[in-house]
Design a protein around this motif. Structure first.
Motif, short mmCIF file in Angstrom:
data_model
loop_
_atom_site.label_atom_id
_atom_site.label_comp_id
_atom_site.label_asym_id
_atom_site.label_seq_id
_atom_site.Cartn_x
_atom_site.Cartn_y
_atom_site.Cartn_z
N GLU A 1 -1.69 10.18 1.07
CA GLU A 1 -1.45 10.65 -0.54
C GLU A 1 -1.91 11.56 -0.91
OE1 GLU A 1 -4.03 6.82 -2.37
OE2 GLU A 1 -5.69 7.83 -1.00
N ARG B 1 0.72 -1.41 -0.21
CA ARG B 1 -0.16 -0.49 -0.25
C ARG B 1 0.72 1.32 -0.50
NH1 ARG B 1 -4.81 -0.96 4.26
NH2 ARG B 1 -6.20 -2.06 2.63
N ILE C 1 -9.89 11.86 -2.05
CA ILE C 1 -8.43 12.28 -0.90
C ILE C 1 -9.55 12.79 0.09
CG2 ILE C 1 -6.90 12.70 -0.49
CD1 ILE C 1 -5.53 11.91 -2.81
N GLY D 1 0.99 8.07 -6.41
CA GLY D 1 0.49 9.56 -6.70
C GLY D 1 2.39 10.72 -6.64
N SER E 1 -4.39 8.97 -7.27
CA SER E 1 -5.19 8.20 -5.85
C SER E 1 -5.11 6.35 -5.70
CB SER E 1 -5.94 8.66 -5.33
OG SER E 1 -6.88 7.53 -3.92
N GLY E 2 -4.01 5.56 -4.68
CA GLY E 2 -4.20 4.09 -4.61
C GLY E 2 -5.73 3.80 -4.03
N ALA E 3 -5.73 4.69 -3.37
CA ALA E 3 -7.05 3.78 -2.48
C ALA E 3 -8.41 4.31 -3.28
CB ALA E 3 -7.65 4.69 -1.12
N HIS F 1 -9.51 12.12 -8.49
CA HIS F 1 -8.61 11.82 -6.83
C HIS F 1 -9.07 12.55 -6.27
CE1 HIS F 1 -6.97 8.02 -8.92
NE2 HIS F 1 -8.19 8.27 -10.04
N ARG G 1 -4.34 7.14 6.17
CA ARG G 1 -3.49 6.87 4.68
C ARG G 1 -3.62 7.65 3.72
NH1 ARG G 1 -5.72 1.94 6.72
NH2 ARG G 1 -7.49 2.18 5.42
N GLN H 1 2.37 1.44 -3.34
CA GLN H 1 1.62 2.03 -4.04
C GLN H 1 1.06 4.07 -3.90
OE1 GLN H 1 -2.94 1.01 -4.03
NE2 GLN H 1 -2.77 1.12 -6.29
N VAL H 2 0.63 3.62 -2.73
CA VAL H 2 0.11 5.49 -2.90
C VAL H 2 2.18 6.44 -3.31
CG1 VAL H 2 0.59 6.85 -0.78
CG2 VAL H 2 -1.18 5.11 -0.41
#
Length: 473
Positions: A325, A213, A304, A221, A227-229, A300, A321, A216-217
């Motif tokens: 981001e 995670r 966030i 980013g 945004s990864g989420a 995105h 998290r 990825q962020v």
């Protein structure tokens, strides 16, 4: 998202487990589907939701009541509530989550009665489920789901080196041509970040969910401004039901693009019809950039901001998290506008940014579109087997060294959709065994050359746009 956890073995759904008990009906004959501009797959076996199980998810022969469950991964759980078999989807999405089984065990559950099993188990393809589970177990025992730190270091080093090279070329040359070359390298590096963050988002980069995670962020980013989420939430819906209307978010792309005639029923605006009429020609040079800009500066950042301010997200730690981001996005623009583009006017800086962003967006979005968008769709009330989604709604791009690098092994989309938690560099090795599984069950293993698939994708866009133009108000 699934909650963080450690990697652990998984033997759910293998032959001889609870899911194989009872007297399931014989497999349905393999369905066929015509390809191209909005054609639909043939209907799957009819399933009827009953009041007895319309709030329950079927996993490994048990029904779990999810009517009061707040799924950490979002609304994807609704896709298999009340119908279908969620066993394969549950296993593939949660194989590395230590907390997923605990959450599942905490839900009210009951053994599925025989009438429900006959209607839902294996989505009518129980022998296919057994063979798929057996293959998966073999691959897991042989270590094919284990990440490689060498591969992880190589791919991370590659994108860092490409960014440094692109910035160096741009910042140390005065000629427009060399500066453009530097931006092209930077744009390709942005696209490569898209491939690598995809690996992190599936938790197959290091195999440790919290680490993947964070990676990825940072990669998504800083490298892409996204945004990864948000991506995980949307992309998992695509993986659960690719090319399924009202389920796969990759079909919900209007007004910028329409990939299938079934998506244009409500198109009425003459302006939108004209735009879609030329979408085949506009997709690579214009639409991809517009999608990237919309994601970077609207969807995105909005996600966030909502994650930071949401009380529910604060309770799950998602707000912290999301702050990470936001920091990644701030770092991206500080590096670009305060570093690479320093000394330029704001107009020049934004012109360079748009060109660099165009290269990156065209690279990543065009290549991702090759694997699904020109293929058939299934209807909202059709429940295909996990393997059938890969057979009917997914195509591979013929492998070679260059294509494997260019698409970061995601030219093996069939294998990726069957085993989304498998490190992508292992797909070429397991593909012959997947092909054998398909042949055994009379399913087509769809593999096409890169440029012919690109042509089919663009022609499908052209044909869908032409159909939209012909629609009457």
């Amino acid at each position: 998202d699934a909650e963080p956890g450690r990697s652990r073995p998984d033997s759910r759904g293998t032959p001889g487990s609870e899911r194989g008990r009872g007297r399931p009906p014989p497999d349905q004959p393999q369905q066929t589907a015509s390809m191209g501009k909005g054609s639909n797959a043939a209907p799957a076996a009819g399933n009827t939701v009953t009041k007895l199980d319309d709030t329950e998810v079927l996993i490994d022969g048990r029904l779990y009541d999810v009517s009061s469950f707040k799924h950490p991964g979002g609304s994807i759980i609704k896709f298999l509530t009340g119908n279908g078999d969620a066993t394969e989807a549950y296993r593939e999405f949660h194989m590395r989550s230590a907390s997923a089984d605990k959450m599942l065990a905490s839900l009210p559950s009951r053994a599925a009665p025989s009438d429900v099993l006959s209607r839902r188990e294996g989505n009518g393809k129980t022998s296919l489920s057994e063979d798929y589970a057996a293959l998966r177990k073999q691959l897991e025992e042989e270590g094919f789901f284990e990440p490689s730190m060498t591969e992880c270091v190589y791919r991370t080093s590659e994108i860092i080196a490409m960014h440094l090279l692109g910035a160096y070329i741009f910042m140390t040359n005065e000629s427009m041509g060399m500066k453009a070359l530097g931006l092209v390298v930077l744009g390709l590096a942005q696209g490569r970040c898209g491939w690598l963050m995809h690996e992190g988002g599936h938790y197959s980069m290091t195999g440790h969910i919290p680490t993947d995670r964070v990676l990825q962020v940072a990669i998504y980013g800083i490298g892409c401004g996204m945004s990864g989420a948000w991506w995980r939430n949307q992309h998992n819906k695509h993986h659960a039901t690719p090319q399924k209307l009202q389920h796969d978010v990759d079909l919900d792309t209007l007004p910028l693009v329409a990939f299938n005639e079934a998506c244009i029923d409500k198109v009425r605006s003459p302006i939108l019809k004209t735009w879609l009429r030329f979408q085949g020609a506009l997709f690579i040079p214009v639409s991809c950039l517009l999608v990237a800009l919309g994601w970077q500066f609207y969807l995105h950042p909005r996600h966030i901001a909502r994650s930071i301010t949401s009380k529910r997200n604060a309770a799950r730690g998602a707000d912290k998290r999301a702050m990470g981001e936001a920091a990644a996005l701030a770092t991206r623009y500080a590096l670009l506008f305060g570093g690479v583009f320093s000394g330029l006017t704001w107009g020049q800086s934004w012109g360079c940014y748009l060109f660099y962003n165009f290269i990156g967006a065209a690279y990543i979005f065009t290549n991702f579109s090759l694997s699904h968008t020109h293929l058939p769709v299934s209807k909202p009330d059709e429940y295909l087997h996990w393997v059938e989604y890969s057979a009917i709604h997914t195509t591979n791009i013929s492998p070679n060294f260059l294509c494997n690098w260019w698409m970061a092994y995601l030219n093996f989309q069939i294998e990726h959709h069957l085993f989304p938690s498998m490190p992508q560099f292992r797909h070429p090795i397991v593909s012959p065994r997947v092909r054998a599984l398909f042949e055994k069950h009379g399913m087509r293993y769809d593999e096409r050359p890169y440029f012919s698939c690109l042509w089919e994708t663009l022609m499908n866009l052209h044909n869908v746009g032409a159909a939209a133009q012909k629609k009457t108000a």
